[in-house]
Design an enzyme around this catalytic site. Sequence first.
Site, short mmCIF file in Angstrom:
data_model
loop_
_atom_site.label_atom_id
_atom_site.label_comp_id
_atom_site.label_asym_id
_atom_site.label_seq_id
_atom_site.Cartn_x
_atom_site.Cartn_y
_atom_site.Cartn_z
N GLY A 1 0.84 -1.20 0.00
CA GLY A 1 0.00 0.00 0.00
C GLY A 1 0.87 1.25 0.00
O GLY A 1 1.88 1.29 0.70
N ARG B 1 1.00 -4.78 -5.64
CA ARG B 1 1.11 -6.06 -4.95
C ARG B 1 1.35 -7.06 -6.07
O ARG B 1 0.57 -7.13 -7.01
CB ARG B 1 -0.17 -6.37 -4.18
CG ARG B 1 -0.50 -5.23 -3.19
CD ARG B 1 -1.61 -5.61 -2.23
NE ARG B 1 -2.16 -4.43 -1.58
CZ ARG B 1 -1.70 -3.92 -0.42
NH1 ARG B 1 -0.70 -4.49 0.20
NH2 ARG B 1 -2.27 -2.86 0.11
N ASP C 1 5.10 -5.03 6.03
CA ASP C 1 5.63 -6.34 6.43
C ASP C 1 5.64 -7.36 5.29
O ASP C 1 6.55 -8.18 5.19
CB ASP C 1 4.91 -6.88 7.66
CG ASP C 1 3.41 -6.98 7.47
OD1 ASP C 1 2.88 -6.37 6.51
OD2 ASP C 1 2.74 -7.66 8.27
N THR D 1 4.23 2.51 5.78
CA THR D 1 2.84 2.05 5.79
C THR D 1 2.05 2.91 6.76
O THR D 1 2.51 3.17 7.88
CB THR D 1 2.69 0.55 6.18
OG1 THR D 1 1.33 0.30 6.52
CG2 THR D 1 3.54 0.18 7.37
N ASP E 1 -0.41 2.08 8.40
CA ASP E 1 -0.95 1.30 9.52
C ASP E 1 -0.05 1.33 10.76
O ASP E 1 -0.52 1.07 11.86
CB ASP E 1 -1.15 -0.17 9.10
CG ASP E 1 -2.07 -0.30 7.92
OD1 ASP E 1 -2.91 0.60 7.72
OD2 ASP E 1 -1.96 -1.30 7.18
N ASP F 1 2.06 -0.76 11.73
CA ASP F 1 2.04 -2.06 12.42
C ASP F 1 3.36 -2.82 12.28
O ASP F 1 3.38 -4.04 12.16
CB ASP F 1 0.88 -2.91 11.86
CG ASP F 1 0.97 -3.08 10.35
OD1 ASP F 1 1.77 -2.37 9.71
OD2 ASP F 1 0.23 -3.91 9.80
N ARG G 1 -5.94 -1.89 9.23
CA ARG G 1 -6.00 -3.36 9.17
C ARG G 1 -6.16 -3.95 10.57
O ARG G 1 -7.09 -3.58 11.27
CB ARG G 1 -4.78 -3.91 8.44
CG ARG G 1 -4.91 -3.72 6.94
CD ARG G 1 -3.97 -4.60 6.22
NE ARG G 1 -2.61 -4.39 6.67
CZ ARG G 1 -1.54 -4.82 6.05
NH1 ARG G 1 -1.68 -5.51 4.94
NH2 ARG G 1 -0.35 -4.58 6.50
P1 ATP Z 1 0.95 -2.63 3.44
O1 ATP Z 1 1.26 -2.82 4.92
O2 ATP Z 1 0.76 -1.22 3.13
O3 ATP Z 1 -0.16 -3.50 2.95
P2 ATP Z 1 2.86 -4.57 2.54
O4 ATP Z 1 4.29 -4.45 2.16
O5 ATP Z 1 2.57 -5.37 3.79
O6 ATP Z 1 2.27 -3.10 2.65
P3 ATP Z 1 1.79 -6.70 0.86
O7 ATP Z 1 0.86 -6.65 -0.29
O8 ATP Z 1 1.47 -7.57 2.00
O9 ATP Z 1 2.02 -5.17 1.33
O10 ATP Z 1 3.23 -7.15 0.30
C1 ATP Z 1 3.81 -6.53 -0.83
C2 ATP Z 1 4.30 -7.54 -1.80
O11 ATP Z 1 5.38 -8.30 -1.21
C3 ATP Z 1 3.30 -8.60 -2.21
O12 ATP Z 1 2.44 -8.12 -3.22
C4 ATP Z 1 4.20 -9.71 -2.74
O13 ATP Z 1 4.62 -9.44 -4.05
C5 ATP Z 1 5.42 -9.60 -1.81
N1 ATP Z 1 5.36 -10.63 -0.77
C6 ATP Z 1 4.61 -10.64 0.35
N2 ATP Z 1 4.78 -11.78 1.06
C7 ATP Z 1 5.67 -12.53 0.36
C8 ATP Z 1 6.25 -13.82 0.52
N3 ATP Z 1 5.98 -14.59 1.58
N4 ATP Z 1 7.11 -14.26 -0.42
C9 ATP Z 1 7.41 -13.50 -1.50
N5 ATP Z 1 6.88 -12.27 -1.72
C10 ATP Z 1 6.03 -11.78 -0.83
#
Ligand code: ATP
Length: 328
Positions: free
Chosen positions: A15, A76, A107, A130, A132, A134, A176
């Site tokens: 995000g 994503r 994360d 982020t 959030d 978190d 979230r």
């Molecule tokens: P936000 O907290 O704003 O949602 P985020 O970084 O947690 O941000 P995610 O969509 O959970 O957002 O993760 C971003 C991208 O990281 C995912 O779209 C995916 O491509 C990659 N990713 C997440 N988990 C894994 C994993 N276990 N293995 C490989 N790639 C991953």
Amino acid sequence: MGKKVRRIGVMTSGGDSPGMNAAIRAVVRACAYYHTECIGYYRGYQGMVNGDSVKLNARSVRNIVNQGGTILQSARSKDFLTKEGRAKAAKNLKKDEVDAMILIGGDGTFRGGKVFSQEHDVPVIGVPGTIDNDIYGTNFAIGYDTALNTVVEAIDKIRDTASSHNRLFFVEVMGRDAGFIALNSGIGAGAEEILIPEEDLGLERLLDSLERSRRAGKTSSIVVVSEGDKIGKNVFQLADYVKENLPNYDARVTVLGHIQRGGRPTCFDRVLASRLSVKAVELLLDGKRDLMVGMLNNEIESCSLERALKGKHNINKELLKISEILST
Ligand code: ATP
């Protein structure tokens, strides 16, 4: 000691959050300062998989410190969740002669970075971005402060109309599974009740508290509800429930939604993004890898990505008590 880092890649993922541009700018300018090349990947991991990159120099990032969103865009990526996708990304990095990556995101982004680094021996550093908030290992993530200010401003406006009509407003905010935005914006905007996932207030206590507010002579009430709240009803059902049980209340719902992600970053987020990102570049140039940078007690620190992913950033319980006292 790993191979010398001559070219650093940077991307924003997950995000988007206000201040990501300030972070990109700081990475690029720190690279220029330390005579290291910098290359940006568009749309997070998807740009790495597709080989969609751009060379960045100090002038490429002019006039973005004050802009919301991210000039590199975010996404994503489903492809990056697969071994094949990550192998493609590694191949593209090799082709671009990128020695290490700076990953700005949440994360999920760090989870992907850890897997990628292990599979393809590419040093990575995570920069928490982020709204959030978190993330373990930092008191603040980039974008959180701006989002809080956006929410407080919105609730101030809702308060004007709520008091003019003697209304009860349920305001749903993002976060979230974490209640940081709800708890802090709720206190900042003087909410009568704050519902967060970390604390189950219970429906009965909510009704009691609203009834008490009314008897105490309050002309309007604001209940801030975190999107991940576990009270068992969504914000619309909650308003209906209160209307059924407290017919004296004229209850309305506002879902703030994506306005919370946008807007110009606050000075706090710009400075935070700048400090974290310069540190991320310095760590890579110092041969460090697989860490996340964070700010703890106003000092820039780092911890392993593994630790950041395992730990839990807890809300400050003192704030729950403060909110209870102040809504008297
Ligand atoms: P936000 O907290 O704003 O949602 P985020 O970084 O947690 O941000 P995610 O969509 O959970 O957002 O993760 C971003 C991208 O990281 C995912 O779209 C995916 O491509 C990659 N990713 C997440 N988990 C894994 C994993 N276990 N293995 C490989 N790639 C991953």
